[in-house]
Design a protein around this motif. Structure first.
Motif, PDB file in Angstrom:
ATOM      1  N   CYS A  53       0.922  -1.152   0.100  1.00  0.00           N
ATOM      2  CA  CYS A  53       0.130   0.060   0.094  1.00  0.00           C
ATOM      3  C   CYS A  53       0.887   1.294  -0.043  1.00  0.00           C
ATOM      4  CB  CYS A  53      -0.890   0.119   1.354  1.00  0.00           C
ATOM      5  SG  CYS A  53      -1.681   1.772   1.260  1.00  0.00           S
ATOM      6  N   GLU A  55       0.365   4.111   0.817  1.00  0.00           N
ATOM      7  CA  GLU A  55      -0.448   4.922   1.947  1.00  0.00           C
ATOM      8  C   GLU A  55       0.532   4.688   3.109  1.00  0.00           C
ATOM      9  OE1 GLU A  55      -1.760   7.985   1.207  1.00  0.00           O
ATOM     10  OE2 GLU A  55      -1.853   7.431  -0.795  1.00  0.00           O
ATOM     11  N   CYS A  56       0.412   3.181   3.582  1.00  0.00           N
ATOM     12  CA  CYS A  56       0.607   2.922   4.815  1.00  0.00           C
ATOM     13  C   CYS A  56       1.822   1.670   4.997  1.00  0.00           C
ATOM     14  CB  CYS A  56      -0.658   2.482   5.764  1.00  0.00           C
ATOM     15  SG  CYS A  56      -1.352   0.879   5.067  1.00  0.00           S
ATOM     16  N   PHE A  58       1.233  -1.280   3.962  1.00  0.00           N
ATOM     17  CA  PHE A  58       0.568  -2.585   4.158  1.00  0.00           C
ATOM     18  C   PHE A  58       1.089  -3.456   3.036  1.00  0.00           C
ATOM     19  CE2 PHE A  58      -2.701  -5.610   3.117  1.00  0.00           C
ATOM     20  CZ  PHE A  58      -2.740  -6.511   4.222  1.00  0.00           C
TER      21      PHE A  58
HETATM   22 ZN   LIG Z   1      -2.945   1.160   3.315  1.00  0.00          ZN
END
Ligand SMILES: [Zn+2]
Length: 286
Positions: A53, A55-56, A58
């Motif tokens: 991911c 964004e984070c 993951f």
């Molecule tokens: Zn994420």
């Protein structure tokens, strides 16, 4: 067996339950929701980011073939032992017959069993590599997976090449009973023989690695590394919590917890795995 008649079935479920927050395979389709940060993402962008991911961070689960693509030099991987097929020696059946489960997993993954192995190169260096395919019956280790792992070590021994295994497994395959447990001893025996050549074995723990795989050859690496936030342990946290009737600490059995408690040597982001392997192998072999 009358004493068992009124017993409630313990609420222990299969691999999907122990996956906790991230039961997720690399996303298909254009839009995908990250299970960690809930961000709506464009799949091509996630794919470009090695199925992590943006964004984070993951780490989505990826297939064995994709993993090999990410770790090995392009075009360098030669697959071995593709024709091994398991048999239903116990004529095992639970909610489904074992041969039916095998058939479904084979058509889903286009693999004969839950492990892909062969010879590849990491930045020009020849390695014996094996990767679990979790989508094939939870990456469970039966006779074929055990045999293929033993052969990875045997080829490493014969050619004096390092072994890299990427782990993702619910453990021994219950449908093969004692024959699957025997693979724990067989793989460790092959590893023990490999050790005499004094070349490194590097296991890479990914989410999740549990049961008979975690309890045999997995933790016996020269450098034990994991992807972030992978669940790693023998019994899953739900089973332990139910057995002990105690609340477990946060992040129990996750990579970060294991690193803190001395069970791992490092946590490596998917993007860093290939250069990390190159560095470690260079350090141990050159
Ligand atoms: Zn994420």
């Amino acid at each position: 067996m009358v004493i068992f008649k009124d017993r409630k079935t313990p609420g222990i479920k299969g691999p999907k339950e122990i996956e906790g927050k991230n039961p997720v395979v690399a996303p298909q389709g254009f839009w995908v929701k990250c299970p960690e940060c809930s961000e709506i993402l464009q799949q091509p962008k996630v794919g470009e980011n090695l199925d992590v991911c943006p964004e984070c961070e993951f780490h989505f689960r990826i297939s064995a073939r994709r993993r090999i693509e990410l770790l090995c030099d392009p075009g360098a991987f030669v697959e071995k032992d593709t024709s091994l097929l398991t048999t239903d020696i116990l004529e095992f059946s639970d909610s489904q017959k074992y041969p039916d489960r095998l058939k479904a997993s084979r058509s889903k993954t286009r693999l004969n069993d839950a492990f892909v192995s062969g010879e590849g190169k990491v930045k020009g260096r020849s390695v014996q590599i094996g990767v679990f395919e979790f989508s094939f019956m939870g990456g469970s280790m039966g006779m074929v997976v055990g045999e293929k792992i033993a052969r990875v070590f045997d080829r490493g021994t014969k050619k004096k090449q390092p072994v890299v295994l990427v782990l993702a497994s619910g453990g021994a395959r219950m449908q093969e009973g004692i024959m699957s447990l025997m693979q724990m001893a067989k793989t460790v025996a092959a590893l023990n023989n490999f050790r005499k050549k004094q070349v490194p074995y590097i296991p890479i723990f990914t989410h999740p690695t549990t049961g008979g795989v975690a309890a045999s050859f997995a933790f016996l690496g020269d450098v034990n590394i994991a992807e972030p936030n992978a669940l790693i342990g023998f019994a899953g946290p739900r089973v332990i919590q139910q057995t002990l009737s105690e609340k477990l600490p946060p992040k129990f059995q996750r990579s970060e917890f294991l690193l803190e408690h001395g069970m791992l040597d490092g946590i490596v982001h998917r993007k860093e795995l290939r250069p990390y392997l190159d560095r470690v192998l260079g350090f141990l072999m050159d």
